[in-house]
Design a protein around this motif. Structure first.
Motif: not given
Length: 543
Positions: A8-23
């Motif tokens: 029940n620990q949250v995985p790191p927020l990594v390996d994603y596209d930080a530009a995927e911001v809709p606005v």
């Protein structure tokens, strides 16, 4: 051991596209700046890596160190940084986040740059300071055409060159500004640093500056009292003949927020500088630089909000409590939705101001007047909301958010900076009033812009009417400055969301920021809100 099994620990927020911001993506599409999307996503994919996040962690964990003398006793006044800081700077300059927009002939260079720095800022806040000042110095330096012709190519370069050398010989330049003094703060007209003209056209500057960030920059704009009054000067760290200019670093500031960037006290003692603009016109000369760094304050505060929302939403998706994922629990959905709406409204306002900047730079006088007042009101309000927002986002992670490993404490400490930098809350609010007094037409231009969304929301229409009434009592206007300017910013955000934003986000904002359903803290939204549509935009997309 069985007792050390991790669940029940949250995985790191990594390996994603930080530009995927809709606005952000929607704004670029709407403005016709789609040509920037490939580069934006490249930045986003790098920003989302564990490697880039580690650069930010290391730059914070190993702050810059001041070396006033070398081993032989010679004065050197150098600040040495962790290698990770230079990696961050190399990428930021290479992405065109510094002065590059001023040499970019493609459409919407300032909007594109705003989108890119919003995405890259998720990695580290500290190195954004010299990047912002380098971006902002270019139009101010143009008040001295000969200096601009010589140094603008280096300022607009995409090459990062950290060596302390003759500026004209370097592949790229970093700039700073040196304005604040201990006795005046934002009241720069109280400055006592003096500048004495020389026969060769240069000036000799003597005095003490209380805050000078990024002291290893190649050149600075410095305010000093010349015979004709407060004036602006170009001061390089290394003179054209290769000798070091007198630039004595007294100490580095021990700050609340980021540690990756060095902020210093500087002593000028017969330091060589050259006049930028006319004597006595120091404030008007440097004000364009201040306007652009204020834009970055807004983008920075909006970025703090988005990083906080992303961390909180990611945590809520993966963390379970009381038999269900946090994201599915009604009260947590209320809090996250409220936080997400605030972040979107702030981001949209910052990007819109960058659009207006493109028009103003292109010679649109009405856009310049609109930017003058809209920057001041938005800087005041958005930067005031960021610390409140960061505290709530941290709390979404509970005790896990209170430990340094989560990076949330770093976010929390950083949040107040943008409200203090380039004029604290009172200064920003009063500057908005000053703009109205000096250019009364800006009030009408501002209200006309808000009325572009008239009829789309009863709450907005009522808020505009109430706002207009605020301008009838001028005797008490300074006393009411925060109330009036804050309301102007909210009405601006509501109008922008109704015209350009997602309908669900616009609905929440107008009902709870402009209408009667206002709460004292985040997470007090009324029923009937489309939380699913808002949260779909807020949860980071991994994989």
């Amino acid at each position: 051991m069985p007792t050390h099994e991790v669940t029940n620990q949250v995985p790191p927020l990594v390996d994603y596209d930080a530009a995927e911001v809709p606005v952000v993506l929607e704004t670029l599409h709407r403005a016709g700046a789609g040509h920037a999307l490939d580069e934006l996503h490249e930045i986003g994919r790098i920003a989302g890596t564990a490697r880039a996040q580690e650069w930010g962690d290391l730059a914070e964990a190993h702050p810059p160190v001041l070396h006033t003398h070398d081993r032989y006793g010679h004065r050197i006044d150098e600040v040495r940084y962790d290698p990770s800081y230079h990696r961050l700077m190399e990428h930021a300059v290479g992405f065109g986040l510094a002065g590059a927009p001023w040499a970019d002939e493609r459409p919407h260079p300032h909007l594109v740059r705003a989108a890119k720095i919003s995405v890259w800022g998720t990695v580290d806040a500290g190195h954004g300071c010299p990047i912002s000042m380098t971006y902002a110095v270019v139009p101010a330096l143009r008040a001295a055409p000969d200096l601009a012709a010589q140094y603008e190519p280096g300022l607009t370069s995409r090459n990062y060159d950290p060596d302390l050398a003759i500026p004209a010989t370097k592949r790229g330049l970093i700039a700073g500004m040196s304005m604040t003094e201990k006795q005046g703060g934002s009241d720069v007209r109280a400055n006592t640093t003096r500048a004495v003209p020389q026969a060769d056209g240069s000036y000799r500057i003597t005095g003490h500056k209380w805050f000078t960030s990024a002291p290893m920059s190649d050149l600075f704009l410095v305010l000093a009292q010349a015979p004709g009054g407060l004036s602006c000067f170009f001061v390089p760290r290394v003179l054209p003949d290769g000798t070091r200019n007198t630039f004595r670093l007294q100490r580095l500031k021990d700050k609340l927020g980021n540690h990756s960037n060095a902020s210093s006290e500087v002593e000028y003692d017969d330091t060589v500088g050259w006049l930028v603009g006319d004597e006595g016109r120091g404030v008007p000369t440097i004000v364009e630089m201040v306007n652009l760094t204020r834009l970055d304050c807004i983008l920075g505060s909006a970025g703090v909000m988005r990083v906080g929302v992303a961390a909180a939403a990611h945590h809520a998706v993966h963390r379970r409590a009381f038999g269900a994922a946090l994201i599915d629990q009604p009260l947590m959905r209320n809090v996250l939705t409220d936080l997400a709406v605030e972040a979107e409204a702030a981001t949209l306002a910052g990007l819109w101001l960058a659009e207006v900047t493109d028009r103003a730079v292109g010679g649109d006088e009405q856009a310049a007047a609109l930017r003058r007042i809209a920057l001041a009101v938005t800087k005041y309000h958005v930067c005031k909301r960021a610390p409140f927002h960061a505290a709530e986002a941290l709390e979404c992670l509970g005790g896990n958010g209170y430990v340094e490993d989560s990076r949330m404490p770093r976010l929390y400490r950083e949040a107040p900076l943008m409200s203090v930098w380039e004029g604290s809350g009172n200064v920003a609010a009063l500057d908005a009033l000053r703009a109205m007094a000096k250019q009364p037409e800006t009030v009408g231009i501002f209200l006309d812009e808000m009325k572009s969304a008239a009829g789309a929301s009863a709450a907005l229409d009522a808020a505009i009417t109430e706002l207009e009434a605020e301008f009838t009592e001028f005797d008490t206007m300074q006393y009411r400055a925060r109330r009036v300017v804050g309301r102007m910013a909210q009405v601006l955000q509501g109008s922008l969301l109704l015209r350009y934003g997602h309908p669900a986000v616009a609905d929440v904002f107008t009902r709870t920021r402009l209408g009667a359903d206002r709460g004292d803290v985040f997470g007090t939204l009324p029923t009937g809100i489309d939380t699913a549509a808002v949260l779909e935009r807020a949860v980071p997309k991994i994989g």
